[in-house]
Design a protein around this motif. Structure first.
Motif, PDB file in Angstrom:
ATOM      1  N   CYS A  36      -5.829   2.282  -6.988  1.00 65.53           N
ATOM      2  CA  CYS A  36      -5.218   3.616  -6.976  1.00 65.53           C
ATOM      3  C   CYS A  36      -3.857   3.549  -6.272  1.00 65.53           C
ATOM      4  O   CYS A  36      -3.774   3.139  -5.116  1.00 65.53           O
ATOM      5  CB  CYS A  36      -6.120   4.631  -6.251  1.00 65.53           C
ATOM      6  N   CYS A  39      -4.142   6.111  -2.947  1.00 69.43           N
ATOM      7  CA  CYS A  39      -4.976   5.867  -1.758  1.00 69.43           C
ATOM      8  C   CYS A  39      -5.472   4.429  -1.657  1.00 69.43           C
ATOM      9  O   CYS A  39      -6.108   4.053  -0.671  1.00 69.43           O
ATOM     10  CB  CYS A  39      -6.162   6.838  -1.725  1.00 69.43           C
ATOM     11  N   SER A  41      -7.766   3.010  -3.325  1.00 70.45           N
ATOM     12  CA  SER A  41      -9.169   2.810  -3.690  1.00 70.45           C
ATOM     13  C   SER A  41      -9.269   1.940  -4.939  1.00 70.45           C
ATOM     14  O   SER A  41      -8.356   1.910  -5.767  1.00 70.45           O
ATOM     15  CB  SER A  41      -9.812   4.176  -3.947  1.00 70.45           C
ATOM     16  N   CYS A  55      -9.128   8.240 -10.014  1.00 70.29           N
ATOM     17  CA  CYS A  55      -9.584   7.601  -8.777  1.00 70.29           C
ATOM     18  C   CYS A  55     -10.836   8.328  -8.270  1.00 70.29           C
ATOM     19  O   CYS A  55     -10.853   9.556  -8.183  1.00 70.29           O
ATOM     20  CB  CYS A  55      -8.486   7.674  -7.730  1.00 70.29           C
ATOM     21  N   CYS A  58      -9.708   9.878  -4.321  1.00 68.86           N
ATOM     22  CA  CYS A  58      -8.746  10.978  -4.148  1.00 68.86           C
ATOM     23  C   CYS A  58      -8.493  11.746  -5.456  1.00 68.86           C
ATOM     24  O   CYS A  58      -7.697  12.673  -5.484  1.00 68.86           O
ATOM     25  CB  CYS A  58      -7.424  10.457  -3.583  1.00 68.86           C
ATOM     26  N   HIS A  60      -6.829  11.083  -7.981  1.00 67.37           N
ATOM     27  CA  HIS A  60      -5.526  10.830  -8.613  1.00 67.37           C
ATOM     28  C   HIS A  60      -5.760  10.252 -10.011  1.00 67.37           C
ATOM     29  O   HIS A  60      -6.642   9.429 -10.210  1.00 67.37           O
ATOM     30  CB  HIS A  60      -4.721   9.836  -7.756  1.00 67.37           C
TER      31      HIS A  60
HETATM   32 ZN   LIG Z   1      -7.019   7.353  -5.029  1.00 70.13          ZN
END
Ligand SMILES: [Zn+2]
Length: 298
Positions: A36, A39, A41, A55, A58, A60
Protein backbone atom coordinates in the motif's frame (compact mmCIF):
# COMPACT_ATOMS: atom_id res chain seq x y z
CA UNK A 1 14.16 -14.44 -22.11
CA UNK A 2 12.34 -17.62 -23.07
CA UNK A 3 8.60 -17.65 -22.44
CA UNK A 4 6.36 -20.67 -22.09
CA UNK A 5 4.12 -21.80 -24.93
CA UNK A 6 0.51 -21.82 -23.73
CA UNK A 7 -2.30 -23.72 -25.40
CA UNK A 8 -5.85 -22.45 -25.65
CA UNK A 9 -6.99 -24.75 -22.84
CA UNK A 10 -4.10 -23.76 -20.62
CA UNK A 11 -4.90 -20.10 -21.23
CA UNK A 12 -8.51 -20.71 -20.26
CA UNK A 13 -7.37 -22.38 -17.07
CA UNK A 14 -4.76 -19.75 -16.22
CA UNK A 15 -6.75 -16.63 -17.05
CA UNK A 16 -10.35 -17.76 -16.75
CA UNK A 17 -11.39 -15.28 -14.04
CA UNK A 18 -11.07 -11.54 -13.38
CA UNK A 19 -9.12 -12.31 -10.22
CA UNK A 20 -6.58 -14.43 -12.09
CA UNK A 21 -6.06 -11.75 -14.74
CA UNK A 22 -5.78 -9.02 -12.11
CA UNK A 23 -3.24 -11.11 -10.22
CA UNK A 24 -1.13 -11.23 -13.37
CA UNK A 25 -1.24 -7.41 -13.59
CA UNK A 26 -0.46 -7.17 -9.88
CA UNK A 27 2.61 -9.37 -10.35
CA UNK A 28 4.05 -6.78 -12.74
CA UNK A 29 3.19 -3.83 -10.51
CA UNK A 30 4.23 -5.44 -7.22
CA UNK A 31 6.75 -8.22 -7.99
CA UNK A 32 7.12 -8.84 -4.23
CA UNK A 33 3.41 -8.73 -3.52
CA UNK A 34 0.94 -5.87 -2.84
CA UNK A 35 2.32 -2.82 -1.08
CA UNK A 36 0.00 0.00 0.00
CA UNK A 37 1.55 3.34 -1.04
CA UNK A 38 -0.23 5.09 1.84
CA UNK A 39 0.28 2.88 4.90
CA UNK A 40 2.71 0.23 3.72
CA UNK A 41 0.34 -2.64 4.47
CA UNK A 42 0.83 -5.75 2.40
CA UNK A 43 -2.77 -6.96 2.54
CA UNK A 44 -5.46 -6.03 0.02
CA UNK A 45 -8.64 -7.26 -1.55
CA UNK A 46 -9.56 -6.98 -5.20
CA UNK A 47 -12.67 -5.12 -6.42
CA UNK A 48 -13.13 -6.73 -9.80
CA UNK A 49 -15.89 -4.44 -11.13
CA UNK A 50 -13.55 -1.47 -10.91
CA UNK A 51 -10.16 -3.14 -11.39
CA UNK A 52 -9.04 -1.85 -7.99
CA UNK A 53 -7.00 -3.24 -5.14
CA UNK A 54 -8.17 -1.95 -1.79
CA UNK A 55 -5.77 -1.89 1.14
CA UNK A 56 -7.20 -4.04 3.94
CA UNK A 57 -5.82 -1.71 6.62
CA UNK A 58 -6.41 1.90 5.47
CA UNK A 59 -8.83 1.16 2.59
CA UNK A 60 -6.72 3.11 0.11
CA UNK A 61 -7.55 2.06 -3.43
CA UNK A 62 -5.04 1.48 -6.20
CA UNK A 63 -6.04 1.00 -9.82
CA UNK A 64 -4.37 -2.05 -11.21
CA UNK A 65 -4.83 -0.89 -14.81
CA UNK A 66 -3.48 2.69 -14.47
CA UNK A 67 -0.72 3.35 -16.97
CA UNK A 68 -1.42 0.19 -18.97
CA UNK A 69 -3.38 -0.29 -22.19
CA UNK A 70 -6.28 -1.51 -20.00
CA UNK A 71 -6.59 1.86 -18.26
CA UNK A 72 -10.21 3.05 -17.79
CA UNK A 73 -11.53 0.07 -19.69
CA UNK A 74 -15.07 -1.16 -19.24
CA UNK A 75 -14.20 -4.48 -20.82
CA UNK A 76 -13.48 -7.36 -18.48
CA UNK A 77 -9.85 -8.36 -18.12
CA UNK A 78 -10.80 -11.91 -19.13
CA UNK A 79 -11.93 -10.56 -22.51
CA UNK A 80 -8.79 -8.46 -22.82
CA UNK A 81 -6.62 -11.46 -22.10
CA UNK A 82 -8.50 -13.47 -24.73
CA UNK A 83 -8.05 -10.64 -27.23
CA UNK A 84 -4.33 -10.83 -26.58
CA UNK A 85 -4.27 -14.61 -27.00
CA UNK A 86 -6.29 -14.52 -30.22
CA UNK A 87 -4.22 -11.68 -31.66
CA UNK A 88 -0.99 -13.48 -30.88
CA UNK A 89 -2.05 -16.85 -32.20
CA UNK A 90 -3.59 -15.65 -35.46
CA UNK A 91 -0.66 -15.77 -37.85
CA UNK A 92 -1.79 -13.08 -40.24
CA UNK A 93 -3.23 -10.77 -37.60
CA UNK A 94 -6.84 -11.05 -36.47
CA UNK A 95 -9.46 -8.69 -37.91
CA UNK A 96 -11.71 -6.60 -35.67
CA UNK A 97 -14.75 -8.43 -37.06
CA UNK A 98 -13.40 -11.84 -36.13
CA UNK A 99 -12.29 -10.67 -32.70
CA UNK A 100 -15.71 -9.09 -32.09
CA UNK A 101 -17.41 -12.42 -32.83
CA UNK A 102 -15.07 -14.39 -30.59
CA UNK A 103 -15.44 -12.02 -27.64
CA UNK A 104 -19.10 -11.11 -28.04
CA UNK A 105 -18.37 -7.39 -28.23
CA UNK A 106 -19.20 -4.80 -30.89
CA UNK A 107 -16.96 -4.33 -33.88
CA UNK A 108 -15.98 -0.87 -32.62
CA UNK A 109 -14.96 -2.24 -29.22
CA UNK A 110 -12.88 -4.99 -30.84
CA UNK A 111 -11.33 -2.47 -33.18
CA UNK A 112 -10.34 -0.22 -30.27
CA UNK A 113 -8.90 -3.15 -28.35
CA UNK A 114 -6.79 -4.15 -31.33
CA UNK A 115 -5.48 -0.61 -31.67
CA UNK A 116 -4.35 -0.65 -28.06
CA UNK A 117 -2.74 -4.05 -28.41
CA UNK A 118 -0.84 -2.75 -31.45
CA UNK A 119 0.27 0.19 -29.34
CA UNK A 120 1.81 -2.22 -26.84
CA UNK A 121 3.53 -4.02 -29.73
CA UNK A 122 4.98 -0.76 -31.01
CA UNK A 123 6.12 0.22 -27.55
CA UNK A 124 7.95 -3.09 -27.13
CA UNK A 125 9.79 -2.77 -30.43
CA UNK A 126 10.60 0.91 -29.85
CA UNK A 127 13.15 -0.19 -27.25
CA UNK A 128 15.27 -1.97 -29.88
CA UNK A 129 17.78 -0.40 -32.33
CA UNK A 130 18.86 -2.24 -35.46
CA UNK A 131 22.56 -3.02 -35.74
CA UNK A 132 25.22 -4.72 -37.91
CA UNK A 133 24.60 -4.94 -41.63
CA UNK A 134 21.39 -3.12 -42.49
CA UNK A 135 19.49 -2.70 -45.74
CA UNK A 136 17.35 0.42 -45.96
CA UNK A 137 14.85 1.39 -48.63
CA UNK A 138 11.63 3.27 -49.17
CA UNK A 139 8.37 2.00 -50.60
CA UNK A 140 4.87 3.30 -51.20
CA UNK A 141 1.69 1.82 -49.77
CA UNK A 142 -1.90 2.47 -50.82
CA UNK A 143 -3.38 3.98 -53.94
CA UNK A 144 -4.27 1.80 -56.88
CA UNK A 145 -0.85 0.26 -57.22
CA UNK A 146 1.54 -0.20 -54.35
CA UNK A 147 5.11 0.13 -55.50
CA UNK A 148 8.21 2.19 -55.83
CA UNK A 149 8.41 5.96 -56.07
CA UNK A 150 7.90 7.45 -59.48
CA UNK A 151 4.67 5.61 -60.20
CA UNK A 152 2.63 8.61 -59.10
CA UNK A 153 2.39 9.31 -55.42
CA UNK A 154 -1.35 10.04 -55.51
CA UNK A 155 -3.14 8.38 -52.61
CA UNK A 156 0.00 6.60 -51.49
CA UNK A 157 2.05 6.86 -48.36
CA UNK A 158 5.82 6.52 -48.30
CA UNK A 159 7.26 4.04 -45.82
CA UNK A 160 10.88 3.73 -44.70
CA UNK A 161 11.96 0.14 -44.18
CA UNK A 162 15.18 -1.14 -42.61
CA UNK A 163 16.21 -4.71 -41.91
CA UNK A 164 19.24 -6.34 -40.35
CA UNK A 165 21.02 -8.70 -42.67
CA UNK A 166 22.97 -11.61 -41.18
CA UNK A 167 25.29 -13.16 -43.78
CA UNK A 168 24.46 -16.74 -42.78
CA UNK A 169 21.14 -16.48 -40.97
CA UNK A 170 19.16 -14.20 -43.28
CA UNK A 171 17.05 -11.38 -41.92
CA UNK A 172 17.28 -10.19 -38.33
CA UNK A 173 15.04 -7.48 -36.93
CA UNK A 174 13.09 -5.03 -39.05
CA UNK A 175 11.71 -1.54 -38.48
CA UNK A 176 9.23 0.51 -40.53
CA UNK A 177 7.98 4.05 -40.42
CA UNK A 178 5.22 5.65 -42.46
CA UNK A 179 6.19 9.24 -43.29
CA UNK A 180 4.64 12.18 -45.13
CA UNK A 181 7.58 12.52 -47.50
CA UNK A 182 10.98 10.92 -47.89
CA UNK A 183 13.27 13.79 -46.89
CA UNK A 184 16.49 14.36 -44.95
CA UNK A 185 14.43 15.13 -41.86
CA UNK A 186 12.19 12.07 -41.94
CA UNK A 187 15.10 9.77 -42.82
CA UNK A 188 17.22 11.24 -40.01
CA UNK A 189 14.42 10.84 -37.48
CA UNK A 190 13.94 7.21 -38.59
CA UNK A 191 17.68 6.53 -38.21
CA UNK A 192 17.80 8.10 -34.77
CA UNK A 193 14.82 6.12 -33.48
CA UNK A 194 15.44 2.79 -35.12
CA UNK A 195 19.19 2.28 -35.72
CA UNK A 196 22.28 2.34 -33.55
CA UNK A 197 24.83 4.78 -34.97
CA UNK A 198 27.92 3.66 -36.87
CA UNK A 199 26.32 0.60 -38.50
CA UNK A 200 26.86 -0.55 -42.09
CA UNK A 201 23.81 0.67 -44.00
CA UNK A 202 23.15 -0.15 -47.65
CA UNK A 203 20.75 1.93 -49.70
CA UNK A 204 20.18 2.92 -53.29
CA UNK A 205 21.32 6.41 -54.14
CA UNK A 206 18.09 8.34 -53.57
CA UNK A 207 19.18 11.94 -52.71
CA UNK A 208 17.11 12.06 -49.50
CA UNK A 209 19.07 9.06 -48.23
CA UNK A 210 22.47 10.79 -48.39
CA UNK A 211 21.79 11.87 -44.79
CA UNK A 212 22.45 8.23 -43.82
CA UNK A 213 26.18 8.99 -44.21
CA UNK A 214 26.19 11.48 -41.32
CA UNK A 215 25.60 8.86 -38.63
CA UNK A 216 26.22 5.53 -40.38
CA UNK A 217 28.75 3.83 -42.63
CA UNK A 218 26.77 4.39 -45.78
CA UNK A 219 27.12 2.18 -48.84
CA UNK A 220 25.02 3.49 -51.70
CA UNK A 221 24.63 2.46 -55.29
CA UNK A 222 22.45 3.78 -58.09
CA UNK A 223 20.29 0.82 -59.03
CA UNK A 224 17.91 0.57 -61.97
CA UNK A 225 14.59 -0.98 -60.81
CA UNK A 226 15.39 -4.41 -62.27
CA UNK A 227 18.61 -4.60 -60.24
CA UNK A 228 17.28 -3.16 -56.99
CA UNK A 229 16.47 -6.60 -55.59
CA UNK A 230 20.07 -7.70 -56.14
CA UNK A 231 21.61 -4.80 -54.26
CA UNK A 232 18.99 -4.83 -51.48
CA UNK A 233 17.57 -8.36 -51.53
CA UNK A 234 16.31 -8.72 -47.98
CA UNK A 235 14.53 -5.41 -47.65
CA UNK A 236 12.61 -6.22 -50.86
CA UNK A 237 11.48 -9.56 -49.46
CA UNK A 238 10.30 -7.84 -46.27
CA UNK A 239 8.45 -5.15 -48.22
CA UNK A 240 6.69 -7.90 -50.20
CA UNK A 241 5.70 -9.70 -46.99
CA UNK A 242 4.44 -6.50 -45.43
CA UNK A 243 2.23 -5.68 -48.42
CA UNK A 244 0.82 -9.21 -48.43
CA UNK A 245 0.06 -8.81 -44.71
CA UNK A 246 -1.76 -5.52 -45.31
CA UNK A 247 -3.88 -6.76 -48.21
CA UNK A 248 -4.42 -10.30 -46.90
CA UNK A 249 -5.80 -9.61 -43.47
CA UNK A 250 -7.01 -6.08 -43.62
CA UNK A 251 -8.05 -5.79 -47.25
CA UNK A 252 -6.33 -2.51 -47.64
CA UNK A 253 -5.69 -0.30 -44.68
CA UNK A 254 -6.77 3.27 -44.07
CA UNK A 255 -3.54 5.20 -44.61
CA UNK A 256 -4.34 7.27 -41.54
CA UNK A 257 -3.62 4.26 -39.33
CA UNK A 258 -0.99 2.65 -41.54
CA UNK A 259 1.71 2.95 -38.88
CA UNK A 260 -0.23 0.78 -36.43
CA UNK A 261 -0.44 -2.04 -38.97
CA UNK A 262 3.25 -1.66 -39.77
CA UNK A 263 3.94 -1.92 -36.05
CA UNK A 264 2.00 -5.17 -35.88
CA UNK A 265 3.77 -6.55 -38.93
CA UNK A 266 7.21 -5.71 -37.48
CA UNK A 267 6.31 -7.09 -34.04
CA UNK A 268 5.30 -10.42 -35.58
CA UNK A 269 8.19 -10.55 -38.01
CA UNK A 270 10.71 -9.82 -35.27
CA UNK A 271 9.37 -12.76 -33.24
CA UNK A 272 8.73 -15.22 -36.06
CA UNK A 273 11.06 -17.80 -34.52
CA UNK A 274 9.22 -17.69 -31.20
CA UNK A 275 5.70 -18.23 -32.45
CA UNK A 276 4.56 -20.65 -29.72
CA UNK A 277 5.71 -18.12 -27.11
CA UNK A 278 3.88 -15.23 -28.71
CA UNK A 279 0.73 -15.21 -26.51
CA UNK A 280 2.79 -14.92 -23.31
CA UNK A 281 5.19 -12.44 -24.89
CA UNK A 282 2.34 -10.24 -26.10
CA UNK A 283 0.62 -10.48 -22.74
CA UNK A 284 3.81 -9.30 -21.08
CA UNK A 285 4.09 -6.39 -23.51
CA UNK A 286 0.49 -5.42 -22.72
CA UNK A 287 0.92 -5.70 -18.95
CA UNK A 288 3.88 -3.34 -18.99
CA UNK A 289 3.14 0.29 -18.45
CA UNK A 290 2.63 1.93 -21.80
CA UNK A 291 2.39 5.67 -22.07
CA UNK A 292 -1.12 6.07 -23.46
CA UNK A 293 -1.79 9.66 -24.44
CA UNK A 294 -4.64 11.21 -26.32
CA UNK A 295 -2.27 12.30 -29.05
CA UNK A 296 -1.31 8.70 -29.67
CA UNK A 297 -4.75 7.27 -29.34
CA UNK A 298 -7.65 9.44 -30.43
ZN1 LIG B 1 -3.06 1.10 3.23
Amino acid sequence: MKMPAVSLLEWQKKFGSEEACAAELAKVRWPDGFFCPRCGSRKASYISTRHLYQCSKCRHQVSITAGTIFHATKISLVKWFWAIYLTASDKGGISALRLAKHLGVSWLTAYRMLRKIRMAMAHRDSIYRLKGFIELDDTYVGGKRSGKRGRGAEGKKPVLVAVEMHPDKGAGFTAMKAVETISHDTVQSFLTRKLLTGQKVKTDALPALTVVGTSQQHEKKITPPEEAAKWLPMVHVIIGNMKAFLTGTFHGVSLKYLQEYLDEFCYRFNRRFWEPELPMRLLNACLAHVPVTKAEFG
